[in-house]
Motif scaffolding. Structure first.
Motif, short mmCIF file in Angstrom:
data_model
loop_
_atom_site.label_atom_id
_atom_site.label_comp_id
_atom_site.label_asym_id
_atom_site.label_seq_id
_atom_site.Cartn_x
_atom_site.Cartn_y
_atom_site.Cartn_z
N GLY A 199 -10.84 -3.61 1.20
CA GLY A 199 -11.61 -4.66 0.38
C GLY A 199 -10.47 -5.71 -0.01
O GLY A 199 -9.81 -5.51 -0.78
N THR A 200 -10.79 -7.01 0.43
CA THR A 200 -9.87 -8.04 0.29
C THR A 200 -10.79 -9.24 -0.03
O THR A 200 -11.76 -9.39 0.50
CB THR A 200 -9.19 -8.23 1.50
N GLU A 252 0.63 -1.27 0.02
CA GLU A 252 0.01 0.18 0.03
C GLU A 252 0.83 1.27 0.06
O GLU A 252 1.43 1.84 0.95
CB GLU A 252 -1.02 0.07 1.33
N GLY A 277 -4.55 -6.49 10.14
CA GLY A 277 -6.00 -5.58 10.35
C GLY A 277 -6.83 -5.71 9.30
O GLY A 277 -6.73 -6.26 8.07
N GLY A 311 -10.82 -4.00 7.80
CA GLY A 311 -11.61 -2.88 7.91
C GLY A 311 -13.03 -3.52 8.14
O GLY A 311 -13.45 -4.42 7.55
N GLU A 369 -16.43 -0.09 2.21
CA GLU A 369 -15.13 -0.04 2.98
C GLU A 369 -13.99 0.74 2.15
O GLU A 369 -12.99 1.51 2.81
CB GLU A 369 -14.39 -1.64 3.20
N ALA A 397 -7.69 3.17 5.62
CA ALA A 397 -7.23 1.88 5.01
C ALA A 397 -6.96 1.23 6.58
O ALA A 397 -6.69 -0.11 6.63
CB ALA A 397 -6.23 1.82 4.08
N VAL A 398 -6.32 1.75 7.68
CA VAL A 398 -5.68 1.40 8.67
C VAL A 398 -6.14 1.64 10.16
O VAL A 398 -6.02 1.25 11.16
CB VAL A 398 -4.09 1.35 8.82
C1 LIG Z 1 -4.87 -3.28 7.73
C2 LIG Z 1 -4.20 -3.97 6.70
O1 LIG Z 1 -4.82 -3.96 5.42
C3 LIG Z 1 -5.34 -2.97 4.79
C4 LIG Z 1 -5.02 -2.74 3.61
C5 LIG Z 1 -5.70 -3.48 2.48
C6 LIG Z 1 -6.91 -4.10 2.69
C7 LIG Z 1 -7.68 -4.01 4.03
C8 LIG Z 1 -8.83 -4.59 4.18
O2 LIG Z 1 -9.36 -5.04 3.21
O3 LIG Z 1 -9.21 -4.59 5.51
C9 LIG Z 1 -7.03 -2.94 4.94
O4 LIG Z 1 -7.79 -1.79 5.06
C10 LIG Z 1 -3.37 -5.02 6.94
O5 LIG Z 1 -2.94 -5.96 5.90
O6 LIG Z 1 -2.98 -5.10 8.27
#
Ligand SMILES: C=C(O[C@H]1C=CC=C(C(=O)O)[C@@H]1O)C(=O)O
Length: 426
Positions: free
Chosen positions: A248-249, A231, A396, A398, A275, A338-339
């Protein structure tokens, strides 16, 4: 030689003026002795920044730049201090000449420090390579010997979640409930996993594995804090500025067709879009006042890594003439949703009350800035802190309205794979 120490005070530029920096190009004969490129020089103690754009491998400390009030106390003086170092730079690329390098904590008020390394060997994406040395009164001669010596890696590991799964999932459920009550819109909840090995973890090997597994990421190491971050918080090259917020993962498989379907699921997920949007809006709002022009795509695209894929929005702009340096801009953006979360103050308060871990450098800023104000700052995620035979990995997620605690737990496990695969080699 004891390094100079500057703190965020008016006399930093005067102190810096005692230093002399010299940068020269590395010729083909010298590079031929470094078959792995500049990364050949990274021993366990090196400060390392390996990104496809710019690579920096640093040794020693010419000056420590202290931020006793954290980044909240201001960071603009750092570029000014670098600019007052007497520099002879025969290469003139971003990352040449005096550079401040390091990692800064998630908590904006936590005391922090960067260093001006005594030696940096650097490379640009076109293969141009250089060495900068910095010393008091005169620039020292460079040392370009490859890091030799083989240390036995550990072959036995124990792993322990800092919190039992049920307890962590309970905190996600609490976050969802508080979001539903309207206390906040998003919060990023992290989970720590501790590793204990039977021998000291060999940092250099971990970095080599990360480089092989995550070549598009920023691979970093600063005093035991290491990782492979996807990131980009902020990059500055002259007036060009960019950021690549992620949120978003979804999981990645080894099957191209399945991954195409997963990407479609992620793109269409209203929860992930929401998110993600919080992050893009916050980054765009913070950058806009500094930019003459700013391009923010209306739809995210997919950033695919080995273990996960993310929604990502590449943002590019042209800075206004008087815009600040890369570190000052990055510090202004931090912490993005994001964090941390949205609204930021409510999310910070929620994390302070419920997260239950000290984040330290996890999810802070990691990168470098040079005397022109160019620099790269990534978010210190997909990371671990190594201390001898121990390591703490943190990941972490979101949390927004509609998040499921079990799914969020799985997401932390997927994200932790990055560091697990690099550290745990029984
Ligand atoms: C907070 C993290 O990822 C962030 C970055 C990409 C996707 C994320 C998510 O989908 O939650 C998080 O915001 C982490 O890897 O610890």
């Amino acid at each position: 030689m004891t390094p100079l120490t500057f703190s965020s005070s008016a006399d930093a530029p005067r102190q810096a003026a005692r230093l002399v920096a010299r940068t020269f190009r590395l010729d083909a004969d010298t590079l031929a002795k470094l078959p792995g490129g500049v990364s050949s020089l990274m021993g366990d103690g090196a400060r390392v920044w390996l990104h496809p754009g710019t690579q920096l491998v640093a040794h020693g400390v010419a000056a420590r730049l202290e931020l006793p009030q954290g980044i909240e106390g201001g960071v603009a003086w750092i570029k000014e201090a670098l600019a007052s170092i007497e520099a002879a730079d025969a290469v003139g690329r971003p990352g040449c000449g005096p550079v401040a390098l390091g990692a800064l904590p998630f908590d904006r008020t936590e005391p922090a420090a960067l260093v001006v390394p005594a030696q940096i060997v650097g490379a640009a994406s076109d293969g141009t390579a250089w060495v900068t040395t910095i010393g008091e009164g005169a620039a020292p001669a460079p040392h370009l010997e490859r890091a030799e010596g083989h240390r036995r890696s550990p072959d036995s590991f124990t792993l322990r979640s800092a919190l039992p799964h049920e307890e962590w999932c309970g905190r996600v459920a609490r976050a969802v409930a508080d979001i539903q009550q309207g206390a906040l819109s998003k919060v990023v909840l992290a989970r720590a996993v501790d590793v204990e090995a039977n021998r000291p973890i060999v940092v250099e090997e971990v970095l080599r594995r990360l480089t092989a597994l995550y070549p598009s990421c920023a691979i970093f190491h600063v005093d035991g804090f290491l990782g492979a971050s996807p990131e980009l918080l902020l990059s500055r090259r002259g007036r060009a500025v960019s950021s690549h917020p992620l949120a978003g993962t979804y999981a990645v498989s080894a099957d191209v067709d399945a991954d195409r379907r997963f990407a479609e699921v992620l793109r269409r997920s209203a929860k992930d879009q929401r998110e993600h949007r919080f992050v893009v809006d916050a980054v765009a709002a913070a950058l806009a006042p500094e930019c003459a022009s700013l391009e923010v795509p209306s739809e995210p695209s997919i950033l695919s890594l080995r273990n996960v894929m993310h929604l990502g929005t590449p943002i590019h702009g042209q800075l206004a003439e008087a815009a600040p340096d890369a570190l000052t801009l990055a510090a202004r953006l931090h912490p993005t949703p994001a964090v941390c979360g949205t609204p930021r103050e409510a999310a910070e308060a929620w994390l302070g009350a419920h997260e239950g871990i000290r984040r330290g450098l996890y999810a802070g800023l990691v990168g470098w800035v040079d005397a022109r104000g160019d620099g790269d700052w990534f978010i210190g995620i997909r990371s671990a802190t190594v201390d001898g035979a121990r390591a703490r990995m943190v990941a972490g997620v979101g949390v927004v309205a509609g998040s499921s605690p079990d799914a969020e737990l799985v997401e932390t496990q997927l994200k932790l794979q990055a560091m697990l695969a690099a550290i745990i080699r029984p």
